[in-house]
Design an enzyme around this catalytic site. Structure first.
Site, PDB file in Angstrom:
ATOM      1  N   HIS A  93      -1.197   2.286  -0.706  1.00  0.00           N
ATOM      2  CA  HIS A  93      -0.185   2.040  -1.747  1.00  0.00           C
ATOM      3  C   HIS A  93       1.108   1.540  -1.121  1.00  0.00           C
ATOM      4  CE1 HIS A  93       1.907   3.611  -5.638  1.00  0.00           C
ATOM      5  NE2 HIS A  93       2.523   2.547  -5.160  1.00  0.00           N
ATOM      6  N   ASP A 128       0.712  -0.447 -11.155  1.00  0.00           N
ATOM      7  CA  ASP A 128       1.752   0.370 -10.517  1.00  0.00           C
ATOM      8  C   ASP A 128       3.156  -0.193 -10.721  1.00  0.00           C
ATOM      9  OD1 ASP A 128       2.619   2.601  -8.883  1.00  0.00           O
ATOM     10  OD2 ASP A 128       3.243   1.042  -7.496  1.00  0.00           O
ATOM     11  N   ASP A 134       3.897   4.349  -0.528  1.00  0.00           N
ATOM     12  CA  ASP A 134       4.632   3.702  -1.617  1.00  0.00           C
ATOM     13  C   ASP A 134       5.835   2.930  -1.047  1.00  0.00           C
ATOM     14  OD1 ASP A 134       5.290   2.734  -4.065  1.00  0.00           O
ATOM     15  OD2 ASP A 134       5.673   4.660  -5.023  1.00  0.00           O
TER      16      ASP A 134
HETATM   17 ZN   LIG Z   1       4.067   3.835  -9.016  1.00  0.00          ZN
HETATM   18 ZN   LIG Z   2       4.318   1.945  -5.985  1.00  0.00          ZN
END
Ligand SMILES: [Zn+2]
Ligand SMILES: [Zn+2]
Lengths: 313, 430
Positions: free
Chosen positions: B62, B154, B307
């Site tokens: 991610h 996302d 992330d």
């Molecule tokens: Zn997210």
């Molecule tokens: Zn993300």
């Protein structure tokens, strides 16, 4: 007393002594205000800018008069019709103003923390004139000044703040200031307008307005923003007035000599009934006068600290 | 090109290796792993890994590489270089680019660009819905054939429950994992940080933890009724951990990830209107941090993802309400895992690697994340005990947004080898 403190961002960061110091100065300024000739040389040669990203005629006027009574040169920038509206960042705007040799920037902004961001990026003193739902320190100072004037003290008083606590910077600043000076603060309002874990600030939360008002020395109403109704935070102003509005009957729960405050402008018949607004407990008009005195004191105390000529940072 | 990594402590959870071993690499492949290997010759690079760990290259399932469209924040070249110094040899990038990765052409673009300028393996993730608008399904079949390893919207939730159900049913036909960003936008409102004492204290609008929990619960129900696996992105709340734990116990095919900031920081980091600590989901409370750690320990949380969300300084140096969400994740993730999970006894090094190599590879269906013979040599050499001070000015990412500036962390990456090619040598990115 205020040491190297350059900015007045909120009462949260001030000590009880610092708050008292400002209040004492405000009393002196009130004396000046009561004179026929109000012009004093306190801020001669100082320049003050009001930078308002949100309309507030009252607060701006109060600051501007305070500056002018003390012989400062004051100018204002409002968000509409200026570079502010053209996408310039807050930091850029602040730096530009700073470079013009400004001693104090008074900022009103719809976002919490905006004055903190500005203060970090300019040499001038930054005075918070209201940021988002965070703080409105001069409003709380004028409330405290009014209470002190009438009651002779703040310590040990019971203050009830009623209404939209969640979105109120006036409530937050008052909570920080009053609890620091030893008052007992109670809050009440619709559950949807009470911020989470507010008890941790040292206040008591009540579900019913009557309970919060019981034996209160001071009752403070807050302005209801009508757009909150559309967001589903309370059903109608009618229902609000019925359950949370302060009228003669409810006010009887407070002490006989209780004071009634409101930051104004009041939605008549919603948060306060007309008989209460114009009643003998109401100090809404005195608050306005004290507002100028407090702002004179704040400008006087902070003008010496900011600006490009001083090295305090 | 031949490489011999000598005297290191090899940890390879998938092949159950945890021993002092040498690794021999030739033509990009791992050829031999054994005790005291003896290879010599002028063209061989011998890496002395004495006192260090030799482990599979990390896999981040991610991240946001920002290309195409937002190259001023990051691009595939800078993003993969940032990944390499963080010890990542494979990364999967989210489709919220401009244009969105919702069609074959953009998948091809990312793949080609990554091949030409990237220094680590890049696996694009496609969109669930066209333009990430949450209105119509993207061409998931075609995306899969073009090479995406999963689909996700996302950055945004798929708010429409019916559409999410169809997405799960449809993606399953193509064996494409669905990654869900769980956030009920009606509960989020205009909140900008976690709702709780800190939001009250700072006068900032709060986001209730229920916004995440409600959506996690919905997605689990949808996974259950469709029989399709679902992967929950960036779990941040105690409630979500608990809901997932129960679902797993019932046999629902749910997996999930968390990010280093959710087991290291609380919403206290926002104090002073610190925009470096602004993320989505927002930093939560001590109780949530403890629950996330517990979830990592008991296996409820399968993966640690970064992330990685780089932003230009102008997008952070503004009022808190206006600031962009996210942090530069690649360059601190491993050290945060070592410092906050391994050093504190919550996970063993092998378990940490399970969550940063093996599990992400399994979920995305990548034949990666282990040190297999005849497999591409994606290997890193790390010093798990070496301390360093995080300095955002030394990041390889184009961006500087990190709340960890000045933190002292443990764990440094000395070598990153991707497909048998040395990308980081003695802590220096080549
Ligand atoms: Zn997210
Ligand atoms: Zn993300």
């Amino acid at each position: 007393m205020l040491g190297k403190r350059k900015d007045l961002l909120g009462l949260k960061d001030l000590s009880a002594e610092e708050i008292k110091y400002i209040l004492n100065n405000a009393e002196t300024m009130k004396y000046v205000l009561s004179q026929k000739n109000k012009k004093t040389p306190h801020l001669q040669g100082k320049s003050i800018i009001t930078l308002f990203y949100e309309n507030s005629t009252r607060t701006r006027l109060s600051f501007e008069l305070a500056a002018k009574y003390m012989s400062a040169s004051a100018a204002n920038i409002s968000a509409s019709g200026s570079s502010v509206a053209k996408g310039e960042t807050l930091i850029d705007t602040g730096k530009t103003i700073d470079m013009m040799g400004t001693d104090i920037i008074i900022i009103r902004h719809p976002m919490s923390g905006a004055p903190h961001l500005l203060a970090k990026n300019v040499k001038a003193s930054v005075i918070n004139a209201g940021d988002g739902m965070n703080e409105h320190p001069t409003q709380a100072l004028l409330d405290m000044m009014t209470i002190k004037e009438k009651k002779g003290k703040i310590k040990g008083l019971k203050v009830a703040i009623i209404g939209d606590i969640a979105h109120s910077r006036v409530a937050r600043s008052n909570i920080w200031g009053l609890t620091k000076l030893g008052a007992e603060v109670c809050v009440a309002g619709p559950a949807t307008l009470i911020p989470p874990e507010i008890e941790k600030t040292g206040v008591k939360v009540f579900n019913s307005v009557q309970e919060a008002l019981l034996d209160a020395d001071v009752v403070m109403g807050l302005r209801i923003q009508l757009e909150r109704q559309k967001r589903g935070l309370f059903p109608t102003t009618r229902e609000y007035a019925r359950f949370f509005g302060i009228d003669d009957k409810r006010l009887m729960f407070a002490k006989e000599d209780a004071l009634l405050l409101h930051p104004g402008p009041v939605n008549r018949g919603v948060e306060l009934s007309s008989d209460v607004i114009d009643g003998e407990k109401s100090l809404i008009n005195e608050q306005v006068t004290n507002g100028v005195a407090v702002r004179m004191a704040v400008l006087y105390l902070f003008a010496r600290k900011g600006g490009s000529n001083e090295n305090i940072n | 090109m031949r490489i011999l990594i000598k005297n290191g402590h090899v940890i390879d959870p998938k092949n159950r290796r945890d021993d002092k071993l040498d690794i021999y690499i030739e033509n990009g492949l791992i050829v031999e792993i054994d005790k005291e290997l003896d290879y010599s010759g002028g063209d061989i690079e011998v890496i002395d890994a004495e006192g260090k760990l030799v482990v599979p290259g990390l896999i981040d399932m991610h991240c946001h590489l920002r290309e195409p469209g937002y190259e001023y924040k990051e691009d595939i070249e800078s993003g993969t270089r940032s990944a390499a110094v963080g010890g990542f040899t494979s990364i999967a990038c989210m489709p919220n680019t401009n244009p969105v990765i919702d069609n074959q052409a953009i998948v091809e673009y990312v793949k080609t660009k990554a091949k030409n300028v990237g220094v680590v393996n890049v696996y694009p993730i496609g969109a669930i819905t066209k333009g990430l608008k949450g209105e119509e399904l993207a061409e998931i079949g075609e995306l899969k054939f073009a090479g995406v390893v999963a689909v996700s919207d996302d950055g945004k939730p798929v708010m429409n429950s019916s559409l999410m159900r169809r997405a799960l049913q449809y993606a399953n036909m193509f064996d494409t994992p669905v990654i869900s960003h769980c956030e009920d936008l009606t509960l989020v409102g205009d909140g900008v940080m976690n709702e709780g004492y800190m939001s009250t204290y700072l006068g900032l609008k709060g986001i209730t933890r229920a916004a995440e929990d409600v959506m996690v619960a919905r997605d689990i129900v949808l996974s259950e009724v469709t029989g399709t696996p679902i992967h929950i992105a960036h779990v941040s709340t105690a409630g979500a951990v608990e809901i997932i734990r129960h679902a797993k116990a019932r046999g629902v095919k749910v997996t999930c990830e968390t990010c280093p900031h959710y087991f290291t920081l609380t919403d206290k980091a926002v104090e002073g209107y610190n925009t470096a600590a602004k993320m989505n989901p927002p930093l939560r409370t001590e109780e949530d941090v403890e629950a996330v750690k517990e979830g990592l320990k008991d296996g409820t949380i399968d993966v640690i993802a970064t992330d990685h969300a780089p932003h230009h300084i102008d997008e952070k140096n503004v009022e808190f309400d206006k600031a962009a969400n996210g942090i530069v994740g690649f360059e601190t993730a491993l050290a945060l895992g070592i410092t906050y999970l391994v050093d504190t006894g919550i996970l063993t090094m092998s378990q940490l690697l399970q969550k940063m190599c093996v599990n992400p590879a399994n979920i995305l269906g990548l034949n990666k994340g282990s040190l297999g013979i005849n497999r591409p040599a994606d290997v890193i050499v790390i010093d798990k005990n070496e301390e360093y001070i995080v300095d955002i000015n030394k990041f390889q990412s184009k961006s500087r947004n990190s709340p960890y500036h000045g933190y002292t962390l443990k764990g440094t990456v000395h070598y990153t080898i991707v497909g048998g090619k040395v990308i980081v040598r003695q802590k220096v990115l080549l």
